[in-house]
Design a protein around this motif. Sequence first.
Motif, mmCIF file in Angstrom:
data_model
loop_
_atom_site.group_PDB
_atom_site.id
_atom_site.type_symbol
_atom_site.label_atom_id
_atom_site.label_comp_id
_atom_site.label_asym_id
_atom_site.label_seq_id
_atom_site.Cartn_x
_atom_site.Cartn_y
_atom_site.Cartn_z
ATOM 1 N N LEU A 17 35.751 -36.030 26.796
ATOM 2 C CA LEU A 17 35.346 -34.625 26.822
ATOM 3 C C LEU A 17 34.078 -34.433 27.665
ATOM 4 C CD1 LEU A 17 36.341 -31.950 25.741
ATOM 5 C CD2 LEU A 17 35.197 -32.443 23.567
ATOM 6 N N ARG A 18 33.175 -35.419 27.584
ATOM 7 C CA ARG A 18 31.967 -35.341 28.413
ATOM 8 C C ARG A 18 32.343 -35.310 29.889
ATOM 9 N NH1 ARG A 18 27.449 -36.054 25.384
ATOM 10 N NH2 ARG A 18 27.817 -37.058 23.366
ATOM 11 N N LEU A 19 33.291 -36.172 30.258
ATOM 12 C CA LEU A 19 33.784 -36.187 31.643
ATOM 13 C C LEU A 19 34.480 -34.870 31.992
ATOM 14 C CD1 LEU A 19 35.396 -39.674 32.367
ATOM 15 C CD2 LEU A 19 33.383 -38.650 33.428
ATOM 16 N N ALA A 20 35.253 -34.377 31.029
ATOM 17 C CA ALA A 20 36.023 -33.152 31.257
ATOM 18 C C ALA A 20 35.094 -31.982 31.600
ATOM 19 C CB ALA A 20 36.844 -32.812 30.017
ATOM 20 N N ILE A 21 33.938 -31.963 30.940
ATOM 21 C CA ILE A 21 32.970 -30.889 31.204
ATOM 22 C C ILE A 21 32.483 -31.001 32.644
ATOM 23 C CG2 ILE A 21 30.660 -30.047 30.602
ATOM 24 C CD1 ILE A 21 31.350 -30.905 27.661
ATOM 25 N N GLU A 22 32.130 -32.234 33.060
ATOM 26 C CA GLU A 22 31.678 -32.472 34.437
ATOM 27 C C GLU A 22 32.754 -32.118 35.457
ATOM 28 O OE1 GLU A 22 30.310 -36.446 35.426
ATOM 29 O OE2 GLU A 22 29.196 -36.481 33.516
ATOM 30 N N ARG A 23 33.982 -32.573 35.146
ATOM 31 C CA ARG A 23 35.086 -32.408 36.104
ATOM 32 C C ARG A 23 35.747 -31.044 36.020
ATOM 33 N NH1 ARG A 23 38.084 -38.151 34.844
ATOM 34 N NH2 ARG A 23 36.502 -39.533 35.740
ATOM 35 N N GLN A 24 35.208 -30.193 35.158
ATOM 36 C CA GLN A 24 35.718 -28.825 35.017
ATOM 37 C C GLN A 24 37.204 -28.785 34.686
ATOM 38 O OE1 GLN A 24 34.358 -26.984 38.719
ATOM 39 N NE2 GLN A 24 32.384 -26.594 37.756
ATOM 40 N N GLU A 25 37.584 -29.589 33.680
ATOM 41 C CA GLU A 25 38.987 -29.638 33.272
ATOM 42 C C GLU A 25 39.323 -28.621 32.181
ATOM 43 O OE1 GLU A 25 39.292 -34.451 34.201
ATOM 44 O OE2 GLU A 25 39.466 -33.748 32.121
ATOM 45 N N LEU A 26 38.302 -27.892 31.702
ATOM 46 C CA LEU A 26 38.565 -26.903 30.646
ATOM 47 C C LEU A 26 38.986 -25.586 31.279
ATOM 48 C CD1 LEU A 26 35.561 -27.703 28.275
ATOM 49 C CD2 LEU A 26 37.907 -28.556 28.163
ATOM 50 N N VAL A 27 40.129 -25.075 30.821
ATOM 51 C CA VAL A 27 40.638 -23.820 31.387
ATOM 52 C C VAL A 27 40.919 -22.823 30.266
ATOM 53 C CG1 VAL A 27 41.679 -24.866 33.436
ATOM 54 C CG2 VAL A 27 43.024 -24.672 31.338
ATOM 55 N N LEU A 28 40.851 -21.553 30.615
ATOM 56 C CA LEU A 28 41.111 -20.524 29.612
ATOM 57 C C LEU A 28 42.534 -19.980 29.719
ATOM 58 C CD1 LEU A 28 37.814 -18.430 29.470
ATOM 59 C CD2 LEU A 28 38.623 -20.265 27.969
ATOM 60 N N TYR A 29 43.150 -19.813 28.564
ATOM 61 C CA TYR A 29 44.391 -19.066 28.433
ATOM 62 C C TYR A 29 44.018 -17.747 27.758
ATOM 63 C CZ TYR A 29 47.728 -22.704 29.851
ATOM 64 O OH TYR A 29 48.462 -23.602 30.566
ATOM 65 N N TYR A 30 44.857 -16.753 27.942
ATOM 66 C CA TYR A 30 44.540 -15.426 27.399
ATOM 67 C C TYR A 30 45.722 -14.908 26.594
ATOM 68 C CZ TYR A 30 40.752 -15.704 30.788
ATOM 69 O OH TYR A 30 39.643 -16.114 31.494
#
Length: 283
Positions: free
Chosen positions: A30-43
């Motif tokens: 998750l720490r890497l995911a934050i750096e790599r911008q892997e978090l995306v929003l669904y609506y």
Amino acid sequence: AKADGRHTYRFYTATLNQQLLEQFQVEQALRLAIERQELVLYYQPRVNIATGAILSLEALVRWNHPEWGLVQPGRFIPIAEATGLILQIGPLVLRQACEQIKLWRAEGVPVVPVAVNLSANELYQDNLAQRIQTIVHDTGVTPADLEFEVTESAAMHSIEKAVMILSALREQGFSLSLDDFGTGYASLSYLNRLPVQALKIDRSFLAEINSAEDALTQSVTIVKAIIGLGANLGLHIIAEGVETKEQRDFLINHHCFVAQGYLFAKPLPVDVITPLLRTGNVL
Ligand code: C2E
Ligand code: CA
Ligand code: CA
Ligand code: CA
């Protein structure tokens, strides 16, 4: 019996170790995911039950992991909350939602308010209102574009503080709602003091409403009570987790007209929600 006991004990530690290991792996990733911008929003749309008109959206985070695929928040938000990583994820989510609103506006897409979830850790973090203000200002959206959802139990955790913090957000012009309502035991006197505009009926109650035969279940009583509470306190009611026509009809019969649920639309990625916003309707 003794052997059994030992067996149980060894089994227990193996499971616990495995759980800790998995939690640790997720945390590192998750720490890497934050750096790599892997978090995306669904609506996910909240709609007028009768017409299908899209009234607002809830932003729900997903983790687009290069190997694991799309990871649902139930797998990582609790870990983010336990490790404090949520204090990094929260602002990223808010910023992404604001950037998206700005983009929609630039593309001439009819914009509706977007609701963003705040965890308890975020709610009680110092200077929350100021942090939010900075992001909203940076991205050039207005408070009327946003809503914040806090769970009833998060608000009740330190009710006096919650009243202060939510009042500050309300004064800045943000709409607020109490999430998972009915599960957190808010007393009526506190409910009256919380400056929220809406209650979201927890979907566990809706899940038990399935046919006219269920008319006497406890969930029916609770849903009816919450709808009545909303009417008496002048609060909007949003029914969450509406999956069937029976549930929809029940809500209409009891004068609840706003819902969010798979019957209308699931949480959707930007490329799917955008055309829906253009038509303004899910039906
Ligand atoms: P929540 O805030 O109560 O969000 C509603 C959840 O109900 C979402 O799950 C949504 O997909 C699901 N849902 C909506 N309609 C239906 C339905 O008709 N049937 C069923 N079975 N489910 C329905 P999701 O997206 O998996 O999110 C789970 C939880 O993760 C959220 O519950 C929220 O507590 C947390 N979460 C998600 N995104 C964020 C975020 O950006 N920040 C924070 N702090 N928490 C988030
Ligand atoms: Ca929510
Ligand atoms: Ca909820
Ligand atoms: Ca929930």
